[in-house]
Design an enzyme around this catalytic site. Structure first.
Site, mmCIF file in Angstrom:
data_model
loop_
_atom_site.group_PDB
_atom_site.id
_atom_site.type_symbol
_atom_site.label_atom_id
_atom_site.label_comp_id
_atom_site.label_asym_id
_atom_site.label_seq_id
_atom_site.Cartn_x
_atom_site.Cartn_y
_atom_site.Cartn_z
ATOM 1 N N LYS A 278 -48.305 23.851 4.960
ATOM 2 C CA LYS A 278 -46.708 24.590 4.607
ATOM 3 C C LYS A 278 -46.295 23.646 3.255
ATOM 4 O O LYS A 278 -45.742 24.493 2.571
ATOM 5 C CB LYS A 278 -46.160 24.492 5.770
ATOM 6 C CG LYS A 278 -46.656 25.279 6.936
ATOM 7 C CD LYS A 278 -47.037 26.770 6.712
ATOM 8 C CE LYS A 278 -47.876 27.275 7.831
ATOM 9 N NZ LYS A 278 -48.654 28.363 7.413
ATOM 10 N N LYS B 135 -39.695 20.542 10.193
ATOM 11 C CA LYS B 135 -40.851 21.613 10.271
ATOM 12 C C LYS B 135 -42.109 20.784 10.173
ATOM 13 O O LYS B 135 -42.287 19.769 9.378
ATOM 14 C CB LYS B 135 -40.912 22.465 9.340
ATOM 15 C CG LYS B 135 -39.738 23.894 9.379
ATOM 16 C CD LYS B 135 -40.026 24.580 8.387
ATOM 17 C CE LYS B 135 -38.875 25.953 8.562
ATOM 18 N NZ LYS B 135 -39.038 26.907 7.797
ATOM 19 N N GLU C 44 -35.870 21.033 5.914
ATOM 20 C CA GLU C 44 -35.058 21.935 5.149
ATOM 21 C C GLU C 44 -33.733 22.129 5.399
ATOM 22 O O GLU C 44 -33.565 22.141 6.854
ATOM 23 C CB GLU C 44 -35.982 23.399 5.417
ATOM 24 C CG GLU C 44 -37.371 23.425 4.614
ATOM 25 C CD GLU C 44 -37.895 24.921 4.964
ATOM 26 O OE1 GLU C 44 -37.461 25.649 5.743
ATOM 27 O OE2 GLU C 44 -38.803 25.126 3.936
ATOM 28 N N LYS C 45 -32.777 22.908 4.620
ATOM 29 C CA LYS C 45 -31.721 23.279 5.090
ATOM 30 C C LYS C 45 -32.087 24.537 6.100
ATOM 31 O O LYS C 45 -32.813 25.010 5.959
ATOM 32 C CB LYS C 45 -30.965 23.761 3.772
ATOM 33 C CG LYS C 45 -29.747 24.345 4.253
ATOM 34 C CD LYS C 45 -28.660 23.296 4.019
ATOM 35 C CE LYS C 45 -27.139 24.002 4.629
ATOM 36 N NZ LYS C 45 -26.319 22.928 5.011
ATOM 37 N N PHE C 46 -31.206 24.463 7.011
ATOM 38 C CA PHE C 46 -31.310 25.734 8.081
ATOM 39 C C PHE C 46 -30.522 26.793 7.530
ATOM 40 O O PHE C 46 -29.324 26.769 7.168
ATOM 41 C CB PHE C 46 -30.602 25.146 9.478
ATOM 42 C CG PHE C 46 -30.812 26.411 10.572
ATOM 43 C CD1 PHE C 46 -31.995 26.685 10.976
ATOM 44 C CD2 PHE C 46 -29.612 27.057 10.881
ATOM 45 C CE1 PHE C 46 -32.017 27.604 11.981
ATOM 46 C CE2 PHE C 46 -29.483 27.679 11.988
ATOM 47 C CZ PHE C 46 -30.777 28.333 12.307
ATOM 48 N N GLU D 58 -44.210 35.885 3.175
ATOM 49 C CA GLU D 58 -43.120 36.028 4.127
ATOM 50 C C GLU D 58 -41.847 35.283 3.552
ATOM 51 O O GLU D 58 -41.611 34.158 3.114
ATOM 52 C CB GLU D 58 -43.215 35.422 5.417
ATOM 53 C CG GLU D 58 -44.479 35.920 6.234
ATOM 54 C CD GLU D 58 -44.605 35.221 7.495
ATOM 55 O OE1 GLU D 58 -45.296 35.791 8.302
ATOM 56 O OE2 GLU D 58 -44.050 34.080 7.668
ATOM 57 N N ASN E 38 -49.602 34.529 4.586
ATOM 58 C CA ASN E 38 -50.477 35.023 5.505
ATOM 59 C C ASN E 38 -51.752 35.452 4.651
ATOM 60 O O ASN E 38 -51.325 36.357 3.889
ATOM 61 C CB ASN E 38 -50.132 36.174 6.395
ATOM 62 C CG ASN E 38 -49.075 35.418 7.360
ATOM 63 O OD1 ASN E 38 -49.131 34.124 7.828
ATOM 64 N ND2 ASN E 38 -47.977 36.234 7.425
ATOM 65 N N ARG F 141 -54.381 37.050 5.384
ATOM 66 C CA ARG F 141 -55.166 38.183 6.112
ATOM 67 C C ARG F 141 -54.485 39.453 6.254
ATOM 68 O O ARG F 141 -53.485 39.529 5.664
ATOM 69 C CB ARG F 141 -55.498 37.672 7.743
ATOM 70 C CG ARG F 141 -53.956 37.261 8.225
ATOM 71 C CD ARG F 141 -53.741 37.214 9.625
ATOM 72 N NE ARG F 141 -52.498 37.566 10.161
ATOM 73 C CZ ARG F 141 -51.506 36.452 10.064
ATOM 74 N NH1 ARG F 141 -51.725 35.272 9.773
ATOM 75 N NH2 ARG F 141 -50.358 36.860 10.595
HETATM 76 C C1 MV4 Z 1 -36.472 28.748 9.138
HETATM 77 C C2 MV4 Z 1 -35.366 29.205 9.786
HETATM 78 C C3 MV4 Z 1 -34.125 28.939 9.056
HETATM 79 N N1 MV4 Z 1 -33.914 28.151 8.232
HETATM 80 N N2 MV4 Z 1 -36.520 27.913 8.312
HETATM 81 C C4 MV4 Z 1 -39.543 30.634 12.137
HETATM 82 C C5 MV4 Z 1 -41.295 30.543 11.992
HETATM 83 C C6 MV4 Z 1 -41.677 29.816 11.014
HETATM 84 N N3 MV4 Z 1 -42.534 30.663 10.425
HETATM 85 C C7 MV4 Z 1 -40.350 29.628 10.060
HETATM 86 N N4 MV4 Z 1 -39.263 29.969 11.001
HETATM 87 C C8 MV4 Z 1 -38.098 29.814 10.543
HETATM 88 N N5 MV4 Z 1 -37.711 28.853 9.659
HETATM 89 C C9 MV4 Z 1 -35.083 27.662 7.572
HETATM 90 N N6 MV4 Z 1 -34.964 26.500 6.795
HETATM 91 C C10 MV4 Z 1 -35.648 30.245 10.795
HETATM 92 C C11 MV4 Z 1 -36.747 30.685 11.291
HETATM 93 C C12 MV4 Z 1 -36.939 31.245 12.343
HETATM 94 C C13 MV4 Z 1 -37.328 32.633 12.178
HETATM 95 C C14 MV4 Z 1 -38.091 33.113 11.087
HETATM 96 C C15 MV4 Z 1 -38.537 34.464 10.947
HETATM 97 C C16 MV4 Z 1 -38.562 35.258 12.011
HETATM 98 C C17 MV4 Z 1 -38.028 34.641 13.293
HETATM 99 C C18 MV4 Z 1 -37.411 33.360 13.377
HETATM 100 C C19 MV4 Z 1 -37.096 33.063 14.650
HETATM 101 C C20 MV4 Z 1 -36.235 31.892 14.788
HETATM 102 C C21 MV4 Z 1 -36.452 30.948 13.629
#
Ligand code: MV4
Length: 447
Positions: free
Chosen positions: A116, A158, A200-202, A275, A290, A292
């Site tokens: 990632k 992450k 990362e910033k949330f 995504e 992704n 695939r």
């Molecule tokens: C995030 C996020 C909020 N902020 N990153 C979830 C799986 C992984 N691929 C990354 N994910 C997320 N990353 C930042 N900086 C929230 C999620 C996330 C999420 C993302 C897509 C679909 C569903 C989710 C459910 C919870 C958290």
């Protein structure tokens, strides 16, 4: 064009690939574990090879077993489907060594996107927006605390080898950092054997919107519009649709261009998905790519009227893409029907299907490999069918989905059909007002 494709997968996707191969006059080879003797992919393929016991590690995930099946059947290409070996760069490498075409991107692209931090660095170079965060991997707790304070809480920790939520932690404030750092690191080490971490910033209340892209062997990349996959439970998607109810023409223009740049920058070959997280102000950020075909690809097929498996095979055979980006016509939605009990925490419910009548009629598509009398083995994924509806508008599409869910008969096991029936009636869902947190406070017993 290929003469014979070996399908290194099972279930509905194996059947889906066989169907397209038949239409393209390409012979097919199924592989199966002893748990899948009675599966439809075995019956519908031109040839079938047993590759081992039920455990995936000794059958569908075993590279030597699959290469042996290639050798004895003389297949000239492998389609990996999704899951199993679909994003395993070592497998793609082995195919290359054997002179067998792996239907997918180059091993180098799979490796790049599988890590990632590398994926994020690649996107920054391509000019694709990413979530503000650490400059690559964070080496220790002290650096993590410093970076988090600079970014500003809440932050997200992450795992670079992550995806699907493993090794991921939300940290609301500074005092919560140390314990989350330690547990994320441990989980990443245990799950992936790689404890590389970044921060990362949330992004609060994000939507998950992904773009389907296609790249050919000549460096041309186009996008086929988006899919909104915000309706998820514990990182398992349950419903996907196109267009996203949150999409505008302007946003699609911007996100589509970014997705195409992402593909062009690495000379991506094949179908892929970029995504994004999208916040409430319609800022969008690259999340993962992704490499695939995805479970939800039929949603795109229905609104752009193209067979994506056929596109994959043509590109792998060296055909060029003609034309530009595709915009959706009408609306399509997919409900994943899983053998799970939605009233008991979505607990898996494998076993004998006593009766099975799938929904039919105008605008209704069911992709499945199960039938009445089939026993769902406990060893694999619980998804048993995808119900896809297409109509002119989102409203009509939901109405059709309700009708189609009502006529779906599956007896003998528990399924997610009742969950979808209740979801389709939810006013917030119907109005398109939802994000990835929607199912956290959606209680079936209240409805
Ligand atoms: C995030 C996020 C909020 N902020 N990153 C979830 C799986 C992984 N691929 C990354 N994910 C997320 N990353 C930042 N900086 C929230 C999620 C996330 C999420 C993302 C897509 C679909 C569903 C989710 C459910 C919870 C958290």
């Amino acid at each position: 064009m290929f003469k014979k494709i070996l399908i290194a997968n099972r279930g509905e996707i194996a059947l889906r690939i066989i169907r397209t191969c038949r239409e393209m006059n390409i012979k097919t080879v199924a592989v199966y574990s002893t748990a899948d003797r009675e599966s439809l992919h075995v019956r519908f393929a031109d040839e079938a090879v047993c590759i081992g016991p039920p455990a995936s590690a000794e059958s569908y995930l075993s590279i030597p077993k699959i290469m042996a099946a290639v050798e004895i059947t003389n297949a000239d290409a492998i389609h990996p489907g999704y899951g199993f070996l679909a994003e395993n760069a070592d497998f793609a490498e082995v195919c290359k060594e054997y002179g067998i075409k792996f239907i997918g991107p180059e091993p180098e692209h799979m490796r790049k996107m599988g890590d990632k931090v590398t994926a994020k660095e690649t996107m920054i170079k391509a000019g694709v927006p990413v979530v503000p965060g650490s400059d690559g991997l964070v080496k220790d707790l002290a650096e993590g605390q410093k970076v988090a304070a600079e970014i500003g809480f809440p932050v997200m920790i992450k795992a670079t080898a992550g995806g699907g939520g493993k090794g991921m932690r939300i940290v609301p404030k500074a005092e919560d950092f140390e314990k989350n750092w330690n547990s994320a690191r441990q989980e990443a080490k245990a799950s992936f054997g790689n404890d590389g971490i970044y921060i990362e910033k949330f992004v609060e209340e994000p939507r998950h919107i992904e773009f389907q892209i296609v790249g050919d062997q000549f460096g041309k990349v186009v996008h086929l519009s988006e899919r909104d996959c915000s309706i998820q439970r514990r990182h398992q998607k349950l419903v996907e649709e196109c267009p996203s109810p949150f999409m505008t023409d302007e946003l699609r223009e911007k996100m589509g261009a970014a997705a195409v740049r992402a593909g062009e920058c690495i000379k991506y070959e094949g179908v892929g998905t970029v995504e994004f997280l999208v916040d409430k102000y319609r800022n969008f950020y690259f999340m993962e790519m992704n490499t695939r075909i995805q479970v939800e690809h039929p949603v795109t097929e229905e609104v752009i009227d193209h067979d994506l498996i056929k596109e994959q095979i043509k590109i792998a055979a060296g055909h060029p893409i003609v034309g530009g980006n595709y915009l959706p016509t009408g609306h399509a939605m997919e409900c994943r029907i899983n053998a799970e009990d939605p009233f008991n925490g979505f607990r898996p419910s494998p076993g004998l299907i006593k009766s099975f009548h799938s929904s039919k009629g105008h605008g209704v598509r069911v992709d499945t490999a199960v039938y009445a009398g089939y026993t769902i083995p406990p060893h694999y994924d619980s998804m048993i069918a995808k119900l896809i509806c297409r109509a002119r508008t989102r409203e009509e599409c939901i109405t059709k989905m309700e009708r189609a869910l009502d006529e779906f008969i599956i007896e003998g096991i528990k399924t997610t059909v009742p969950f979808h029936q209740r979801l389709m009636k939810d006013p917030k869902f119907r109005s398109g007002d939802f994000n990835t947190g929607f199912l956290n406070d959606f209680d079936l017993e209240d409805r």
